[in-house]
Design a protein around this motif. Sequence first.
Motif, PDB file in Angstrom:
ATOM      1  N   ALA A 201      -1.529   0.260 -11.807  1.00 49.16           N
ATOM      2  CA  ALA A 201      -0.139   1.015 -11.599  1.00 49.16           C
ATOM      3  C   ALA A 201       0.656   0.625 -10.610  1.00 49.16           C
ATOM      4  O   ALA A 201       1.882  -0.113 -10.766  1.00 49.16           O
ATOM      5  CB  ALA A 201      -0.199   2.387 -11.538  1.00 49.16           C
ATOM      6  N   GLY A 202       0.061   0.231  -9.388  1.00 45.01           N
ATOM      7  CA  GLY A 202       0.656  -0.417  -8.022  1.00 45.01           C
ATOM      8  C   GLY A 202       0.756  -1.917  -8.422  1.00 45.01           C
ATOM      9  O   GLY A 202       2.017  -2.284  -8.064  1.00 45.01           O
ATOM     10  N   LEU A 203      -0.016  -2.533  -8.959  1.00 46.08           N
ATOM     11  CA  LEU A 203       0.229  -4.101  -9.176  1.00 46.08           C
ATOM     12  C   LEU A 203       1.248  -4.003 -10.279  1.00 46.08           C
ATOM     13  O   LEU A 203       2.080  -5.007 -10.103  1.00 46.08           O
ATOM     14  CB  LEU A 203      -1.162  -4.562  -9.820  1.00 46.08           C
ATOM     15  CG  LEU A 203      -2.387  -4.636  -8.741  1.00 46.08           C
ATOM     16  CD1 LEU A 203      -3.308  -5.559  -9.666  1.00 46.08           C
ATOM     17  CD2 LEU A 203      -1.882  -5.198  -7.379  1.00 46.08           C
ATOM     18  N   SER A 204       1.368  -3.219 -11.293  1.00 48.01           N
ATOM     19  CA  SER A 204       2.704  -3.315 -12.240  1.00 48.01           C
ATOM     20  C   SER A 204       3.866  -3.226 -11.483  1.00 48.01           C
ATOM     21  O   SER A 204       4.837  -3.968 -12.044  1.00 48.01           O
ATOM     22  CB  SER A 204       2.456  -2.293 -13.305  1.00 48.01           C
ATOM     23  OG  SER A 204       2.866  -0.922 -12.669  1.00 48.01           O
ATOM     24  N   ASP A 205       4.163  -2.283 -10.462  1.00 51.23           N
ATOM     25  CA  ASP A 205       5.381  -2.594  -9.769  1.00 51.23           C
ATOM     26  C   ASP A 205       5.462  -3.794  -9.118  1.00 51.23           C
ATOM     27  O   ASP A 205       6.742  -4.344  -9.399  1.00 51.23           O
ATOM     28  CB  ASP A 205       5.384  -1.558  -8.712  1.00 51.23           C
ATOM     29  CG  ASP A 205       5.219  -0.198  -9.180  1.00 51.23           C
ATOM     30  OD1 ASP A 205       5.861   0.375 -10.405  1.00 51.23           O
ATOM     31  OD2 ASP A 205       5.029   0.864  -8.505  1.00 51.23           O
ATOM     32  N   LEU A 206       4.505  -4.517  -8.615  1.00 51.18           N
ATOM     33  CA  LEU A 206       4.667  -5.720  -7.995  1.00 51.18           C
ATOM     34  C   LEU A 206       5.060  -6.878  -9.162  1.00 51.18           C
ATOM     35  O   LEU A 206       5.726  -7.696  -8.800  1.00 51.18           O
ATOM     36  CB  LEU A 206       3.502  -5.934  -7.239  1.00 51.18           C
ATOM     37  CG  LEU A 206       2.964  -5.209  -6.028  1.00 51.18           C
ATOM     38  CD1 LEU A 206       1.800  -5.652  -5.557  1.00 51.18           C
ATOM     39  CD2 LEU A 206       4.167  -5.325  -5.016  1.00 51.18           C
TER      40      LEU A 206
ATOM     41  N   GLY B   7       0.854  -1.461  -0.003  1.00 54.15           N
ATOM     42  CA  GLY B   7       0.052   0.008  -0.006  1.00 54.15           C
ATOM     43  C   GLY B   7       0.668   1.299  -0.119  1.00 54.15           C
ATOM     44  O   GLY B   7       0.271   2.273  -0.194  1.00 54.15           O
ATOM     45  N   HIS B   8       2.045   1.058   0.187  1.00 52.29           N
ATOM     46  CA  HIS B   8       2.780   2.282   0.182  1.00 52.29           C
ATOM     47  C   HIS B   8       4.104   2.277  -0.657  1.00 52.29           C
ATOM     48  O   HIS B   8       5.083   3.042  -0.718  1.00 52.29           O
ATOM     49  CB  HIS B   8       3.690   2.489   1.537  1.00 52.29           C
ATOM     50  CG  HIS B   8       2.489   2.408   2.768  1.00 52.29           C
ATOM     51  ND1 HIS B   8       1.635   3.473   3.050  1.00 52.29           N
ATOM     52  CD2 HIS B   8       2.214   1.418   3.534  1.00 52.29           C
ATOM     53  CE1 HIS B   8       0.928   3.048   3.776  1.00 52.29           C
ATOM     54  NE2 HIS B   8       1.242   1.971   4.337  1.00 52.29           N
ATOM     55  N   LEU B   9       3.467   1.753  -1.966  1.00 52.23           N
ATOM     56  CA  LEU B   9       4.425   2.037  -3.328  1.00 52.23           C
ATOM     57  C   LEU B   9       3.862   3.278  -3.579  1.00 52.23           C
ATOM     58  O   LEU B   9       2.690   3.688  -3.621  1.00 52.23           O
ATOM     59  CB  LEU B   9       3.882   0.972  -4.426  1.00 52.23           C
ATOM     60  CG  LEU B   9       4.105  -0.521  -4.057  1.00 52.23           C
ATOM     61  CD1 LEU B   9       3.561  -1.175  -5.040  1.00 52.23           C
ATOM     62  CD2 LEU B   9       5.965  -0.538  -4.274  1.00 52.23           C
ATOM     63  N   THR B  10       4.914   3.945  -4.479  1.00 56.23           N
ATOM     64  CA  THR B  10       4.430   5.543  -4.488  1.00 56.23           C
ATOM     65  C   THR B  10       3.714   5.234  -5.991  1.00 56.23           C
ATOM     66  O   THR B  10       4.469   4.990  -6.903  1.00 56.23           O
ATOM     67  CB  THR B  10       5.787   6.345  -4.724  1.00 56.23           C
ATOM     68  OG1 THR B  10       6.340   6.273  -3.375  1.00 56.23           O
ATOM     69  CG2 THR B  10       5.356   7.690  -5.128  1.00 56.23           C
ATOM     70  N   VAL B  11       2.431   5.879  -6.195  1.00 52.04           N
ATOM     71  CA  VAL B  11       1.931   5.737  -7.692  1.00 52.04           C
ATOM     72  C   VAL B  11       1.743   7.205  -8.187  1.00 52.04           C
ATOM     73  O   VAL B  11       1.372   7.530  -9.350  1.00 52.04           O
ATOM     74  CB  VAL B  11       0.575   5.190  -7.400  1.00 52.04           C
ATOM     75  CG1 VAL B  11       0.711   3.721  -7.035  1.00 52.04           C
ATOM     76  CG2 VAL B  11      -0.427   5.711  -6.341  1.00 52.04           C
ATOM     77  N   ARG B  12       2.033   8.297  -7.113  1.00 51.06           N
ATOM     78  CA  ARG B  12       1.993   9.666  -7.866  1.00 51.06           C
ATOM     79  C   ARG B  12       3.030  10.452  -6.954  1.00 51.06           C
ATOM     80  O   ARG B  12       2.656  10.668  -5.976  1.00 51.06           O
ATOM     81  CB  ARG B  12       0.513  10.180  -7.833  1.00 51.06           C
ATOM     82  CG  ARG B  12       0.309  11.590  -8.220  1.00 51.06           C
ATOM     83  CD  ARG B  12      -0.829  11.958  -8.463  1.00 51.06           C
ATOM     84  NE  ARG B  12      -1.234  13.146  -9.051  1.00 51.06           N
ATOM     85  CZ  ARG B  12      -2.341  13.845  -9.592  1.00 51.06           C
ATOM     86  NH1 ARG B  12      -3.363  13.077  -9.321  1.00 51.06           N
ATOM     87  NH2 ARG B  12      -2.443  14.883 -10.178  1.00 51.06           N
ATOM     88  N   VAL B  13       3.916  11.001  -7.656  1.00 54.22           N
ATOM     89  CA  VAL B  13       5.104  11.816  -6.904  1.00 54.22           C
ATOM     90  C   VAL B  13       4.292  13.213  -6.576  1.00 54.22           C
ATOM     91  O   VAL B  13       3.684  13.628  -7.470  1.00 54.22           O
ATOM     92  CB  VAL B  13       6.365  12.152  -8.081  1.00 54.22           C
ATOM     93  CG1 VAL B  13       7.211  13.104  -7.439  1.00 54.22           C
ATOM     94  CG2 VAL B  13       7.064  10.669  -8.430  1.00 54.22           C
ATOM     95  N   GLY B  14       4.481  13.611  -5.428  1.00 53.02           N
ATOM     96  CA  GLY B  14       3.963  14.686  -4.726  1.00 53.02           C
ATOM     97  C   GLY B  14       2.272  14.656  -4.727  1.00 53.02           C
ATOM     98  O   GLY B  14       1.680  15.738  -4.653  1.00 53.02           O
TER      99      GLY B  14
ATOM    100  N   GLY C 204       1.938   9.292   6.386  1.00 57.49           N
ATOM    101  CA  GLY C 204       2.632  10.457   6.230  1.00 57.49           C
ATOM    102  C   GLY C 204       3.462  10.985   5.011  1.00 57.49           C
ATOM    103  O   GLY C 204       3.886  12.079   4.771  1.00 57.49           O
ATOM    104  N   ALA C 205       3.692  10.004   4.147  1.00 57.38           N
ATOM    105  CA  ALA C 205       4.243  10.038   2.967  1.00 57.38           C
ATOM    106  C   ALA C 205       3.262  10.509   1.875  1.00 57.38           C
ATOM    107  O   ALA C 205       2.005  10.659   1.963  1.00 57.38           O
ATOM    108  CB  ALA C 205       4.876   8.771   2.236  1.00 57.38           C
TER     109      ALA C 205
END
Length: 423
Positions: A322-327, A247-254, A261-262
């Motif tokens: 997008a999150g699943l693609s990282d995995l 759940g704490h993969l970054t899917v959108r910078v900023g 907190g991130a």
Amino acid sequence: MVARNRRTVRDLRRENRSAVLQRLYFDGPLSRFELGPATGLSSGSVSNVAADLLADGVLEEAGNVDSDGGRPRTLLRVAPGSGHMIGVDVGETRVRVELFDLALTELARSERPLESDGYAVGTVVGHIRDAVAEVLTAAEIAPERLLGVGIGVPGIVEHSAERGAVVHGQTVGWDGVALEELLREGGVLPASVPYFVDNGARTLGQAEMWFGAGRGARSAIVVLFGSGVGACVVTPEAEDGRAVEGGHLTVRVGGRRCRCGALGCLEAYAGAEALLERWREAGGRPPRGADQESALVALVAAAERDPDARALLAETAEYIGAGLSDLINLFQPERILIGGWAGLRLGPALLPEVRRHAAAYALRYPAERVSVDLGGLGPDAVTVGAAILPLADFFAHGGRRAEPVADGPEPAWRAALEERAPR
């Protein structure tokens, strides 16, 4: 100098008992004749192990089957009443506790809702203690008969020899909570009953790999969508699975600020709590007084007539993909399974688009070799998976309760005798 084989006769017996037990558990009932090829043990070893397990009450006879011209063969199966386990799902909206027999038949359950401020450690500990006592009383099971209590929690679980299981649940405000130690203090269970505390996504993964949509896969990722998001990764190197903070993969910078907190975490877009907040920001109106589950149902229904709700779910599907693609890129699994109460609610509506976006964002080679589906066990899967933790330990010990670890090293004379025993 060649190192000695440290496996003892006791180890071999335990392994043989474990092999027979697990084969009967997953594929039984079977005859002794069938158990030989199924386990790789000799007929003599199967007979000895079966006799021991029958004498211990762990196995029972389950009728006969005709043989080719000989006497009928007796079928064996694991005796459901020979052990009991409790599974606990510490969710972010409620604590669910279920009591099972060895066949994972539910005997009793208790559910305690958590209010918005209910994640105080004392509240959760009190709910677990009270619910454990309640299900044991309801089923008339003595606490001493339990093989153990498995507990799935949000966050990272550290296992300490001094303090037992310590939970680091940053998103729920748990900073190094010695959960096992707190449950022992004034609890209803004797010291002989072990606790098995692990991340809730891992217990979900355990259940899906044993009994659900992950069965038969050598590698899989099981993603839990609830108020937050977690994941369990199963690979040939980690067959029992390991929890990862998917759940704490970054899917959108900023991007949006996550509860951790991130900025820009997947959980900040696809966790139920964040998703419902985004719906409110877009002008959506969840039913007054509805809990998260009811509000999420309302959001899915609203998307059929409201273009803003529909656009929100479409955007959420892309973030999840997008999150699943990282995995997929990191672990190259055979299967990805989506579970958790929110995942099962959203899945039917979002799954086609989630698959499309996951394939678009991932590398082509691993993306072409992975399937993305819903989990197969429903909303109780975390609780079932938690109960599997003591069950797996029972199997690992050959159908015997784990013996307390003795203080100090084993006497030299005992180790020498075991080394010289015939193999």
